[in-house]
Design a protein around this motif. Structure first.
Motif, mmCIF file in Angstrom:
data_model
loop_
_atom_site.group_PDB
_atom_site.id
_atom_site.type_symbol
_atom_site.label_atom_id
_atom_site.label_comp_id
_atom_site.label_asym_id
_atom_site.label_seq_id
_atom_site.Cartn_x
_atom_site.Cartn_y
_atom_site.Cartn_z
ATOM 1 N N LYS A 7 1.401 -9.886 5.866
ATOM 2 C CA LYS A 7 0.114 -10.048 5.218
ATOM 3 C C LYS A 7 0.177 -9.414 3.832
ATOM 4 C CE LYS A 7 -3.215 -10.465 8.971
ATOM 5 N NZ LYS A 7 -4.498 -9.934 9.517
ATOM 6 N N LYS A 8 -0.360 -10.124 2.859
ATOM 7 C CA LYS A 8 -0.340 -9.629 1.486
ATOM 8 C C LYS A 8 -1.571 -8.776 1.220
ATOM 9 C CE LYS A 8 2.245 -13.552 -0.400
ATOM 10 N NZ LYS A 8 2.229 -14.647 -1.411
ATOM 11 N N THR A 27 6.964 1.532 1.190
ATOM 12 C CA THR A 27 8.020 2.158 1.990
ATOM 13 C C THR A 27 7.974 1.780 3.464
ATOM 14 O OG1 THR A 27 6.641 4.135 2.282
ATOM 15 C CG2 THR A 27 8.208 4.130 0.433
ATOM 16 N N GLU A 28 6.783 1.535 4.003
ATOM 17 C CA GLU A 28 6.702 1.254 5.435
ATOM 18 C C GLU A 28 5.762 0.117 5.792
ATOM 19 O OE1 GLU A 28 4.149 4.339 7.603
ATOM 20 O OE2 GLU A 28 4.815 5.496 5.838
ATOM 21 N N GLY A 29 5.249 -0.588 4.798
ATOM 22 C CA GLY A 29 4.318 -1.668 5.075
ATOM 23 C C GLY A 29 4.890 -2.746 5.970
ATOM 24 N N SER A 30 6.148 -3.098 5.749
ATOM 25 C CA SER A 30 6.757 -4.178 6.536
ATOM 26 C C SER A 30 6.810 -3.840 8.026
ATOM 27 C CB SER A 30 8.164 -4.480 6.012
ATOM 28 O OG SER A 30 8.991 -3.338 6.119
ATOM 29 N N GLN A 31 6.871 -2.549 8.351
ATOM 30 C CA GLN A 31 6.869 -2.134 9.763
ATOM 31 C C GLN A 31 5.553 -2.501 10.452
ATOM 32 O OE1 GLN A 31 7.839 2.055 10.066
ATOM 33 N NE2 GLN A 31 9.138 1.948 8.241
ATOM 34 N N HIS A 32 4.511 -2.653 9.647
ATOM 35 C CA HIS A 32 3.183 -2.943 10.179
ATOM 36 C C HIS A 32 2.733 -4.368 9.842
ATOM 37 C CE1 HIS A 32 2.779 1.361 10.989
ATOM 38 N NE2 HIS A 32 3.216 1.584 9.762
ATOM 39 N N GLY A 33 3.656 -5.180 9.356
ATOM 40 C CA GLY A 33 3.328 -6.559 9.020
ATOM 41 C C GLY A 33 2.595 -6.720 7.707
ATOM 42 N N LEU A 34 2.762 -5.755 6.786
ATOM 43 C CA LEU A 34 2.047 -5.772 5.514
ATOM 44 C C LEU A 34 3.010 -5.668 4.342
ATOM 45 C CD1 LEU A 34 -0.723 -3.147 6.449
ATOM 46 C CD2 LEU A 34 -0.903 -5.640 6.639
ATOM 47 N N GLU A 35 2.607 -6.238 3.213
ATOM 48 C CA GLU A 35 3.362 -6.052 1.978
ATOM 49 C C GLU A 35 2.391 -5.910 0.816
ATOM 50 O OE1 GLU A 35 5.772 -9.232 0.577
ATOM 51 O OE2 GLU A 35 4.315 -10.805 1.057
ATOM 52 N N LEU A 36 2.786 -5.127 -0.164
ATOM 53 C CA LEU A 36 1.957 -4.923 -1.354
ATOM 54 C C LEU A 36 2.105 -6.126 -2.272
ATOM 55 C CD1 LEU A 36 0.111 -3.028 -2.969
ATOM 56 C CD2 LEU A 36 2.166 -2.026 -3.997
ATOM 57 N N ALA A 37 0.985 -6.800 -2.552
ATOM 58 C CA ALA A 37 1.017 -7.998 -3.388
ATOM 59 C C ALA A 37 0.752 -7.679 -4.846
ATOM 60 C CB ALA A 37 -0.014 -9.009 -2.885
ATOM 61 N N ASP A 69 -4.231 -11.589 1.437
ATOM 62 C CA ASP A 69 -4.932 -11.696 2.723
ATOM 63 C C ASP A 69 -5.995 -10.613 2.855
ATOM 64 O OD1 ASP A 69 -3.294 -13.843 4.076
ATOM 65 O OD2 ASP A 69 -1.711 -12.393 3.640
ATOM 66 N N LEU A 70 -5.720 -9.462 2.249
ATOM 67 C CA LEU A 70 -6.635 -8.313 2.302
ATOM 68 C C LEU A 70 -6.637 -7.628 0.948
ATOM 69 C CD1 LEU A 70 -8.392 -6.231 3.921
ATOM 70 C CD2 LEU A 70 -6.241 -5.022 4.432
ATOM 71 N N VAL A 71 -7.819 -7.371 0.407
ATOM 72 C CA VAL A 71 -7.957 -6.632 -0.847
ATOM 73 C C VAL A 71 -8.623 -5.300 -0.530
ATOM 74 C CG1 VAL A 71 -9.050 -6.567 -3.115
ATOM 75 C CG2 VAL A 71 -8.060 -8.706 -2.274
ATOM 76 N N THR A 262 -4.751 10.175 4.987
ATOM 77 C CA THR A 262 -4.225 9.705 6.269
ATOM 78 C C THR A 262 -5.235 8.821 6.986
ATOM 79 O OG1 THR A 262 -2.881 11.699 6.490
ATOM 80 C CG2 THR A 262 -3.285 10.434 8.487
ATOM 81 N N THR A 263 -6.504 9.224 6.956
ATOM 82 C CA THR A 263 -7.551 8.447 7.607
ATOM 83 C C THR A 263 -7.653 7.057 6.996
ATOM 84 O OG1 THR A 263 -8.805 10.461 8.059
ATOM 85 C CG2 THR A 263 -10.001 8.396 8.192
ATOM 86 N N PHE A 264 -7.556 6.979 5.683
ATOM 87 C CA PHE A 264 -7.697 5.687 5.015
ATOM 88 C C PHE A 264 -6.513 4.778 5.340
ATOM 89 C CE2 PHE A 264 -8.518 2.462 1.981
ATOM 90 C CZ PHE A 264 -9.836 2.607 1.589
ATOM 91 N N TRP A 265 -5.324 5.343 5.423
ATOM 92 C CA TRP A 265 -4.169 4.549 5.817
ATOM 93 C C TRP A 265 -4.396 3.945 7.209
ATOM 94 C CZ3 TRP A 265 -0.272 1.816 4.271
ATOM 95 C CH2 TRP A 265 0.817 1.553 5.109
ATOM 96 N N GLY A 266 -4.975 4.722 8.105
ATOM 97 C CA GLY A 266 -5.286 4.216 9.433
ATOM 98 C C GLY A 266 -6.291 3.075 9.370
ATOM 99 N N SER A 267 -7.285 3.176 8.482
ATOM 100 C CA SER A 267 -8.253 2.091 8.319
ATOM 101 C C SER A 267 -7.576 0.837 7.792
ATOM 102 C CB SER A 267 -9.373 2.521 7.359
ATOM 103 O OG SER A 267 -10.157 3.550 7.907
ATOM 104 N N LEU A 268 -6.666 1.014 6.835
ATOM 105 C CA LEU A 268 -5.955 -0.137 6.282
ATOM 106 C C LEU A 268 -5.137 -0.843 7.364
ATOM 107 C CD1 LEU A 268 -4.013 -0.091 2.885
ATOM 108 C CD2 LEU A 268 -3.342 -1.538 4.785
ATOM 109 N N LEU A 269 -4.447 -0.067 8.177
ATOM 110 C CA LEU A 269 -3.641 -0.657 9.249
ATOM 111 C C LEU A 269 -4.529 -1.403 10.253
ATOM 112 C CD1 LEU A 269 -0.993 2.113 10.046
ATOM 113 C CD2 LEU A 269 -0.752 0.092 8.585
ATOM 114 N N ALA A 270 -5.679 -0.824 10.564
ATOM 115 C CA ALA A 270 -6.579 -1.468 11.518
ATOM 116 C C ALA A 270 -7.086 -2.804 10.974
ATOM 117 C CB ALA A 270 -7.752 -0.546 11.840
ATOM 118 N N CYS A 271 -7.409 -2.829 9.683
ATOM 119 C CA CYS A 271 -7.863 -4.088 9.070
ATOM 120 C C CYS A 271 -6.729 -5.108 9.041
ATOM 121 C CB CYS A 271 -8.345 -3.840 7.648
ATOM 122 S SG CYS A 271 -9.744 -2.744 7.523
ATOM 123 N N GLY A 272 -5.547 -4.649 8.667
ATOM 124 C CA GLY A 272 -4.410 -5.548 8.544
ATOM 125 C C GLY A 272 -3.976 -6.148 9.862
ATOM 126 N N SER A 273 -4.313 -5.480 10.959
ATOM 127 C CA SER A 273 -3.887 -5.968 12.277
ATOM 128 C C SER A 273 -4.837 -7.004 12.851
ATOM 129 C CB SER A 273 -3.755 -4.796 13.250
ATOM 130 O OG SER A 273 -5.033 -4.233 13.527
#
Length: 284
Positions: A7-8, A27-37, A69-71, A262-273
């Protein structure tokens, strides 16, 4: 995961939080199915020394060309006011400045754009502790009042206009106490936790949740957020009550505390999933 399935994610804002998110996506976005666009910033010069040209977005109006996919907005509420509806025509939106939604027209525009496009409006909970508990209690009809107090050193405030510019009345000064809706326009970057609470408790909302902004000279290395909620009186006259206090380490003068990254990263992962968008506004 194959690269074509990633997901971009586009980032709007490249301050402390934006930089931290960009680094983790790279560094780790691809592990979670995400990439920086792409990354956009109000001051494009900040991008030049740390980001390759391919990831810089010079014109916010052209973000659709990058097919995100997500902004993720971590810049300023004004970005949501001015561009939120446009962003939703292209992608899901994660709002990092929920104080923007205190403006009724902005909230209405986002809801209309979300329903029209089918894209979701996610709101990061940020430093709000117990957001799910608040939402569940509110949905059950068991929430009568909610009060959120944010205290920090005066160097950590980013206030608009003349708000809060009076003299410090001793070591601890209450700058504002009242409905969250009245505070957000004047402290848009220091009221996001309160705005998240208003969204977590729609029966009270921005007009019913009480926000308290406190300047405290002793808080040189942390932000302190107190949340107090009460239910209606029971048969005995006693009310259910919960009080929490969150001490978030923060560098001197920082708007965003360390734990919030850290909390915001968790929110981003939840949205991306999320595989299926759900129109409307939802905490994440």
């Amino acid at each position: 995961m194959a690269e074509q399935n990633l997901k971009k994610v586009g980032l709007l804002g490249y301050g402390r939080l934006g930089q931290a998110l960009a680094t983790r996506l790279l560094t780790e976005g691809s592990q979670h199915g995400l990439e920086l666009a792409f990354v956009w910033n109000r001051d494009p010069r900040r991008l030049q020394s740390t980001l390759p040209p391919a990831l810089r977005l010079p014109d916010l109006g052209a973000l659709g060309d990058r097919s995100p996919d997500l902004v993720v907005e971590v810049a300023h509420p004004k970005i949501i006011h001015d561009f939120g509806a446009q962003i939703l025509s292209h992608a899901d939106l994660l709002v990092g400045s929920p104080s923007a939604l205190a403006d009724r027209d902005t909230e209405r525009q986002l809801l209309e754009a979300s329903r029209k496009s089918g894209h979701s409006v996610f709101v990061a909970r940020g430093a709000l502790w117990g957001a799910e508990d608040i939402s569940q209690l509110d949905a059950s009809g068991g929430l009568q009042s909610l009060r959120v107090t944010m205290a920090t050193h005066p160097d950590g405030f980013r206030l608009e206009g003349t708000f809060g510019r009076g003299p410090q009345e001793g070591p601890r000064t209450v700058l504002y106490e009242g409905p969250v809706r009245g505070l957000c326009p004047f402290a848009p970057r220091n009221s996001n936790t309160m705005a998240a609470a208003a969204l977590a408790a729609p029966s009270l909302g921005f007009d019913g949740v009480v926000g308290v902004l406190v300047s405290d000279l002793s808080l040189t290395d942390r932000h302190v957020i107190d949340v107090e909620l009460r239910g209606p009186p029971g048969p005995s006259g006693q009310s259910f009550c919960v009080r929490t206090q969150r001490e978030n380490p923060a560098e001197p003068g920082a708007v965003t505390g360390s734990a919030t990254l850290t909390t915001f990263w968790g929110s981003l992962l939840a949205c991306g999933s999320r595989s299926t968008p759900k129109p409307g506004i939802q905490l994440c």
